[in-house]
Every structure is written in structure tokens, then in C-alpha cells.
Design an enzyme around this catalytic site. Structure first.
Site, short mmCIF file in Angstrom:
data_model
loop_
_atom_site.label_atom_id
_atom_site.label_comp_id
_atom_site.label_asym_id
_atom_site.label_seq_id
_atom_site.Cartn_x
_atom_site.Cartn_y
_atom_site.Cartn_z
N GLY A 13 0.82 -1.21 0.00
CA GLY A 13 0.00 0.00 0.00
C GLY A 13 0.85 1.25 0.00
O GLY A 13 0.53 2.24 0.66
N ARG A 16 -0.38 5.35 -1.57
CA ARG A 16 -1.08 6.51 -0.99
C ARG A 16 -0.87 6.55 0.52
O ARG A 16 -0.41 5.59 1.12
CB ARG A 16 -2.58 6.39 -1.26
N ASP A 64 -2.75 -7.51 -5.36
CA ASP A 64 -3.81 -7.47 -4.35
C ASP A 64 -3.35 -8.40 -3.23
O ASP A 64 -3.32 -9.63 -3.41
CB ASP A 64 -5.13 -7.94 -4.97
N VAL A 65 -2.98 -7.83 -2.08
CA VAL A 65 -2.36 -8.66 -1.04
C VAL A 65 -3.33 -9.68 -0.43
O VAL A 65 -2.89 -10.58 0.27
CB VAL A 65 -1.71 -7.80 0.08
N ASN A 91 1.50 -2.59 5.47
CA ASN A 91 0.73 -1.36 5.68
C ASN A 91 -0.63 -1.39 4.99
O ASN A 91 -1.59 -0.79 5.47
CB ASN A 91 1.55 -0.17 5.18
N SER A 147 -3.81 -0.58 14.33
CA SER A 147 -4.71 0.55 14.60
C SER A 147 -5.08 0.53 16.07
O SER A 147 -5.09 -0.55 16.70
CB SER A 147 -5.99 0.41 13.77
N TYR A 160 -12.93 -4.78 11.18
CA TYR A 160 -11.64 -4.05 11.13
C TYR A 160 -10.86 -4.30 12.42
O TYR A 160 -9.67 -4.63 12.38
CB TYR A 160 -11.94 -2.56 10.94
N LYS A 164 -7.23 -6.23 12.82
CA LYS A 164 -6.04 -5.59 13.40
C LYS A 164 -5.57 -6.34 14.65
O LYS A 164 -4.36 -6.44 14.90
CB LYS A 164 -6.33 -4.12 13.72
P1 NAP Z 1 -5.47 4.80 2.46
O1 NAP Z 1 -5.12 6.22 2.37
O2 NAP Z 1 -6.86 4.36 2.19
O3 NAP Z 1 -4.46 3.92 1.60
C1 NAP Z 1 -4.62 2.52 1.61
C2 NAP Z 1 -3.46 1.89 0.89
O4 NAP Z 1 -3.61 0.46 0.99
C3 NAP Z 1 -3.44 2.24 -0.57
O5 NAP Z 1 -2.10 2.37 -0.98
C4 NAP Z 1 -4.07 1.02 -1.24
O6 NAP Z 1 -3.58 0.76 -2.53
C5 NAP Z 1 -3.59 -0.09 -0.31
N1 NAP Z 1 -4.43 -1.28 -0.37
C6 NAP Z 1 -5.69 -1.43 0.09
N2 NAP Z 1 -6.12 -2.68 -0.16
C7 NAP Z 1 -5.10 -3.32 -0.77
C8 NAP Z 1 -4.92 -4.64 -1.27
N3 NAP Z 1 -5.90 -5.56 -1.18
N4 NAP Z 1 -3.73 -4.96 -1.83
C9 NAP Z 1 -2.73 -4.05 -1.91
N5 NAP Z 1 -2.85 -2.79 -1.48
C10 NAP Z 1 -4.03 -2.43 -0.91
O7 NAP Z 1 -5.17 4.27 3.95
P2 NAP Z 1 -4.12 4.76 5.06
O8 NAP Z 1 -4.83 5.66 5.98
O9 NAP Z 1 -2.87 5.18 4.44
O10 NAP Z 1 -3.93 3.37 5.85
C11 NAP Z 1 -2.72 2.63 5.81
C12 NAP Z 1 -2.75 1.66 6.99
O11 NAP Z 1 -2.89 2.40 8.21
C13 NAP Z 1 -3.91 0.67 6.95
O12 NAP Z 1 -3.48 -0.61 7.37
C14 NAP Z 1 -4.89 1.25 7.96
O13 NAP Z 1 -5.73 0.27 8.50
C15 NAP Z 1 -3.94 1.86 8.97
N6 NAP Z 1 -4.58 2.90 9.79
C16 NAP Z 1 -5.02 4.07 9.23
C17 NAP Z 1 -5.63 5.03 10.04
C18 NAP Z 1 -6.15 6.35 9.50
O14 NAP Z 1 -6.85 7.07 10.24
N7 NAP Z 1 -5.85 6.72 8.28
C19 NAP Z 1 -5.77 4.78 11.42
C20 NAP Z 1 -5.30 3.60 11.95
C21 NAP Z 1 -4.69 2.66 11.14
P3 NAP Z 1 -4.33 1.25 -3.90
O15 NAP Z 1 -4.74 2.67 -3.70
O16 NAP Z 1 -3.29 1.05 -4.92
O17 NAP Z 1 -5.50 0.34 -4.09
#
Ligand code: NAP
Length: 256
Positions: A13, A16, A64-65, A91, A147, A160, A164
Site C-alpha cells: 500500500g 497513498r 492485491d495482497v 501497511n 490501529s 476491522y 487488526k
Molecule cells: P489509504 O489512504 O486508504 O491507503 C490505503 C493503501 O492500501 C493504498 O495504498 C491502497 O492501494 C492499499 N491497499 C488497500 N487494499 C489493498 C490490497 N488488497 N492490496 C494491496 N494494497 C491495498 O489508507 P491509510 O490511511 O494510508 O492506511 C494505511 C494503513 O494504516 C492501513 O493498514 C490502515 O488500517 C492503517 N490505519 C489508518 C488510520 C487512519 O486514520 N488513516 C488509522 C489507523 C490505522 P491502492 O490505492 O493502490 O488500491
């Protein structure tokens, strides 16, 4: 000299949000980077270009992981292209907001598969595929991006939170199994972070949709940025953390 000079990292991931920030921080600290993405090819290529601007090599891999065959194929290609990989950042993930925040009785089997596949099965498949190769490095690191949901267990976040909690169990087990091979395995657990996922989440929660409004009630006066998560990852992969394994750093400003 950067804290991960000469090392090679696979970041899932990386197209983004938090994954992109981790790619750029590890590159700034001297690592070459494999940027994994699922659907956002242009964004992944943009991350790779930014890595190269920092003077490091970058590779881009679509996978797709949640699919074991895709994980295995990506690992095989990455090892062939990069040589010894010694950092894996799990991630990639889908938030509760990505499936519309159903309760545990409303949720469909497809929604369960989507979240569990990306958030838990993906890290399991990638660890199985890559960890045996990583043992050859003097030092290696696996980081799980979890998370605070794994602690808070909030309503409408059930699958979710379960995913986690599962990835944290994976980390704690792997840390014990792989310590003899020089591997450190740690968890970084964010609260709300300003990314696409974070923006989608607040749009479905009570309170303002505008992050700058959210700053006013956030710890320290600002919503956590992807770079704050990347900083914790960089520390854990650095020599400063050479004696740190099987641990969880919560990056949430002190609250859930
Ligand atoms: P995001 O902005 O939605 O980005 C998600 C990333 O994961 C994207 O690069 C997406 O790739 C990739 N992804 C999703 N499904 C995938 C799959 N099946 N195979 C490969 N890549 C996949 O999310 P983020 O906020 O950066 O979150 C990153 C991590 O932090 C996640 O594990 C999330 O649970 C954790 N987290 C986030 C928050 C928050 O508030 N943002 C809080 C706690 C934990 P594509 O765009 O190429 O599909």
C-alpha cells in the site's frame, strides 16, 4: 548516513497515505524501496519517482495482497529485481469506512472477506513468502501497521478491529519465532491519520468533515499526519531500536 542506509524495503500500500509516507521516509534514510499497490498505479509510480528523487532505487509492483498467488508472485519478482530484501512493512489496508461501517450483524460475507483479506491474510501470506528469504540478512525488520481499533473495539468497526487484533497476534508470534534469525518484528498502531481513509472515516462519524476543524479538538492541536507514523517506523527499523522487538508503538496523541 541514514538510519537504514543500504537496506531494501517492501512497503505494501505504498501508493497513498501512510504507506507513501513510509516509502519516502525510509528512502530519505537510505533504503531502496519496492512500492506495492493494488488499484492506484499512477499514485504508486508517483511515489516511486519521489523515492528516486531522494537518490534511491524504486520498484513498483501491483498485487492485491488478499490473494496468496499475487503475494507469492510479487515476492518472487521483488527478490529477483532487488536482491536481499531486509524490511517488510505490512501497511496496506481497508478501513471500516471502506465498507460503510456495518455492524457485526449487518456485515456481508463479501465485506468480511475484503477487510480480512487485505488487513490480515495479506500480511500472513507476505510473511510466509518473504520471511524465509529475509533470514539471510544480518538484521531484518517486519512492521505491522495496526490501529488503535485493536484496543478500542468500537461499534461498527468489528471486522476491522478483528483484523487488526489478528495482525498484532501475527506480529507477536513472528517476533518469537524469528528472533534467532536476527529479525525484529514490531507494531505501529495509529489513531486517526489524515489520509483518504481518515477523511472517509470522519465523513461517517459525528463532528466536522473538515480536518482543520478536527485539529481544534485533536491532541496537541493537530490531526496526526502520515509522516508521524513513518517516523515511528523509521525508528523501529533503525539501529537505535536494535534491541526492540515484539513491541507496539501507539501513535495516537495519547488517546484512542
Ligand atoms: P489509504 O489512504 O486508504 O491507503 C490505503 C493503501 O492500501 C493504498 O495504498 C491502497 O492501494 C492499499 N491497499 C488497500 N487494499 C489493498 C490490497 N488488497 N492490496 C494491496 N494494497 C491495498 O489508507 P491509510 O490511511 O494510508 O492506511 C494505511 C494503513 O494504516 C492501513 O493498514 C490502515 O488500517 C492503517 N490505519 C489508518 C488510520 C487512519 O486514520 N488513516 C488509522 C489507523 C490505522 P491502492 O490505492 O493502490 O488500491
Amino acid at each position: 548516513m541514514g538510519s537504514v542506509e543500504g537496506r531494501k524495503a517492501l512497503v505494501t500500500g505504498g501508493s497513498r497515505g501512510i504507506g507513501r509516507a513510509i516509502c519516502l521516509r525510509l528512502a530519505a534514510e537510505g533504503a531502496d524501496i519496492a512500492v506495492n499497490y493494488n488499484g492506484s498505479e499512477a499514485a504508486a509510480r508517483e511515489t516511486a519517482t519521489e523515492v528516486e528523487k531522494l537518490g534511491r532505487k524504486a520498484w513498483v509492483y501491483q498485487a492485491d495482497v488478499s490473494q496468496v498467488a499475487a503475494c507469492n508472485a510479487m515476492v518472487e519478482r521483488a527478490i529477483a529485481d532487488m536482491g536481499q530484501i531486509d524490511i517488510l512493512i505490512n501497511n496496506a489496508g481497508i478501513g471500516s469506512s471502506g465498507i460503510g461501517r456495518p455492524t457485526l450483524t449487518e456485515i456481508t460475507p463479501e465485506q468480511i472477506d475484503l477487510v480480512m483479506g487485505a488487513n490480515l491474510l495479506g500480511p500472513m501470506y507476505l510473511c510466509k513468502a518473504l520471511v524465509p528469504h529475509m533470514r539471510a540478512a544480518d538484521r531484518s525488520d517486519v512492521i505491522m501497521i495496526s490501529s488503535v481499533a485493536a484496543q478500542s473495539m468500537g461499534p461498527r468497526m468489528g471486522v476491522y478491529s478483528i483484523s487488526k487484533a489478528g495482525v498484532e497476534a501475527l506480529a507477536h508470534t513472528l517476533a518469537k519465532e524469528e528472533r534467532e534469525h536476527g529479525m525484529r518484528v514490531n507494531i505501529v498502531a495509529p489513531g486517526l491519520v489524515e489520509t483518504d481513509m481518515g477523511r472517509k472515516l470522519i465523513s461517517l462519524l459525528p463532528g466536522p468533515d473538515d480536518m482543520r476543524e478536527r485539529d481544534k479538538t485533536a491532541p496537541f492541536g493537530f490531526v496526526c499526519q502520515p509522516e508521524d507514523i513513518a517516523a515511528a517506523v523509521a525508528y523501529l527499523c533503525s539501529n537505535e531500536a536494535r534491541y526492540v522487538t515484539n513491541q507496539r508503538i501507539t501513535v495516537s496523541g495519547g488517546g484512542f
